[in-house]
Design a protein around this motif. Structure first.
Motif, PDB file in Angstrom:
ATOM      1  N   ASP A  82      97.996  27.980  65.060  1.00 12.73           N
ATOM      2  CA  ASP A  82      99.455  28.167  65.093  1.00 12.73           C
ATOM      3  C   ASP A  82     100.002  28.272  66.521  1.00 12.73           C
ATOM      4  O   ASP A  82     100.669  29.254  66.880  1.00 12.73           O
ATOM      5  CB  ASP A  82      99.848  29.430  64.318  1.00 12.73           C
ATOM      6  N   THR A 123      98.530  27.471  59.736  1.00 16.64           N
ATOM      7  CA  THR A 123      98.572  28.305  58.538  1.00 16.64           C
ATOM      8  C   THR A 123      99.707  27.903  57.609  1.00 16.64           C
ATOM      9  O   THR A 123      99.540  27.881  56.392  1.00 16.64           O
ATOM     10  CB  THR A 123      98.694  29.802  58.885  1.00 16.64           C
ATOM     11  N   HIS A 129     105.372  28.459  63.781  1.00 13.73           N
ATOM     12  CA  HIS A 129     103.949  28.156  63.661  1.00 13.73           C
ATOM     13  C   HIS A 129     103.667  26.676  63.943  1.00 13.73           C
ATOM     14  O   HIS A 129     102.633  26.346  64.510  1.00 13.73           O
ATOM     15  CB  HIS A 129     103.446  28.515  62.260  1.00 13.73           C
ATOM     16  N   THR A 219     100.800  28.256  52.229  1.00 16.48           N
ATOM     17  CA  THR A 219     100.205  29.019  53.329  1.00 16.48           C
ATOM     18  C   THR A 219      98.692  29.068  53.204  1.00 16.48           C
ATOM     19  O   THR A 219      98.161  29.218  52.102  1.00 16.48           O
ATOM     20  CB  THR A 219     100.789  30.440  53.368  1.00 16.48           C
ATOM     21  N   ALA A 221      94.937  30.576  55.271  1.00 15.33           N
ATOM     22  CA  ALA A 221      94.281  31.396  56.292  1.00 15.33           C
ATOM     23  C   ALA A 221      92.992  30.670  56.650  1.00 15.33           C
ATOM     24  O   ALA A 221      92.567  29.738  55.949  1.00 15.33           O
ATOM     25  CB  ALA A 221      94.011  32.801  55.772  1.00 15.33           C
ATOM     26  N   TYR A 222      92.357  31.099  57.726  1.00  6.90           N
ATOM     27  CA  TYR A 222      91.133  30.430  58.176  1.00  6.90           C
ATOM     28  C   TYR A 222      90.113  31.473  58.618  1.00  6.90           C
ATOM     29  O   TYR A 222      90.471  32.500  59.201  1.00  6.90           O
ATOM     30  CB  TYR A 222      91.428  29.506  59.359  1.00  6.90           C
ATOM     31  N   GLY A 236      98.370  33.930  59.108  1.00  7.12           N
ATOM     32  CA  GLY A 236      99.628  33.532  59.716  1.00  7.12           C
ATOM     33  C   GLY A 236     100.823  34.137  59.040  1.00  7.12           C
ATOM     34  O   GLY A 236     101.954  33.999  59.508  1.00  7.12           O
TER      35      GLY A 236
END
Length: 333
Positions: A82, A123, A129, A219, A221-222, A236
């Motif tokens: 991001d 994200t 972002h 959305t 996430a990682y 994010g």
């Protein structure tokens, strides 16, 4: 969770340094216009990942770039999460928010920070972002991972389809010296249990012109795992599906500040779902319409929520260390 992972987390928690083995490797230089990156390097091509696991060829550092943005240098590779660096005024922090604010890329600021990039992880596609992602990808050749909305928006900006990798959650991506697991996530809710600019792009669209033209777009996430190093979870936005986090058990969690109290038991559920990370780093608490200079500017209401988040983490996960980051500081976990 593997025995190796348990042993590594126990070592981190019980080290002589205290609750976490974390050092700050030094702050990046600051100028009136923002941060100054390291020496320029050649742009990394968007090539396929290596087929075998290899240890990183150099140090692994994590630098916070405000909002939920990060630069992660893993030897010769650079991963961005991001990366929103233009940070222009929309009226949001002045109580005069204008959805018709034109999208702007401050190329001189971005160029001073992004000397290289291998991978960009998105994200979601709100402007704070995604705004700078097409420019960064176009200049560096970095491969962009994000939702189908991010894919179609990238096409609208003129990026080649072969440089855009749509993901939806569950993918585990191999890069040789690190891997990235994609996690289906949720966006934050406002006091009315809604959000700004909901929506998705399921097909070709016109090039966005205003911040309202960049919808949430679902959305993600990682979780990044460095070979022989830490596993780090990136959020994010401040909501999640606990079932999607089962088994991740990261060493470090970058946790987004909740905008309101509309998500029930946010911190206790998140800490339990992540199995109480060794280090918790609050993100998305700064005024992201001010330059990247330390100390970060924080709105009074966000300062209160940040303090409440830190207190809640310490209560729900007392063995976790809370690190409130500064811009550009190179952290090693």
């Amino acid at each position: 969770m593997s025995a190796h992972q348990l042993d590594r987390r126990r070592f981190l928690r019980d080290s002589a340094a205290g609750a976490a083995a974390l050092t700050a490797a030094g702050a990046a230089a600051l100028t009136a216009g923002g941060l100054v990156a390291g020496p320029p390097a050649a742009a990394a091509p968007a090539t396929a990942p290596a087929a075998t696991r290899t240890a990183p060829s150099g140090p692994v550092t994590f630098r916070w770039w405000g909002t939920s943005g990060w630069r992660i240098d893993i030897g010769e590779r650079t991963v961005l999460v991001d990366p929103y660096l233009s940070r222009y005024d929309t009226g949001l922090f002045r109580g005069a928010f204008d959805p018709a604010t034109p999208l702007t890329v401050r190329s001189s600021v971005v160029d001073s920070l992004v000397d290289r990039a291998t991978t960009v992880l998105v994200t979601h596609t709100h402007w704070d972002h995604f705004n700078d992602v097409p420019y960064i990808a176009g200049r560096t050749g970095a491969r962009v991972f994000g939702t189908l909305t991010a894919y179609h928006l990238g096409i609208a900006y003129g990026l080649p389809a072969g440089q855009l990798s749509p993901v939806s959650g569950g993918e585990v991506l191999e890069f040789g010296d690190h891997s990235v697991e994609v996690v289906a996530a949720l966006h934050s809710r406002n006091a009315s249990w809604s959000m700004a600019f909901p929506g998705v792009r399921l097909g070709p669209s016109a090039k966005p012109a205003t911040i309202a033209d960049l919808p949430e777009g679902n959305t993600l996430a990682y979780q990044l795992r460095v070979d022989g190093g830490p596993s780090v979870f990136f959020m994010g936005a401040s909501d999640f599906a606990a079932r999607n986090l089962t088994g991740l058990a990261p060493d470090v969690a970058m946790v987004a500040l909740p905008a309101t109290g509309s998500t029930a038991d946010y911190v206790p559920r998140l800490m339990a779902a992540l199995e109480h990370p060794t280090v918790v780093v609050p993100v998305h608490w700064d005024n992201f319409e001010t330059p990247l200079t330390n100390p970060p500017v924080v709105a009074p209401s966000d300062r209160k929520r940040l303090d409440e988040l830190v207190t809640a983490v310490r209560k729900a996960s007392p063995r976790s260390r809370v690190l409130v980051p500064e811009y550009g500081t190179a952290y090693r976990f």
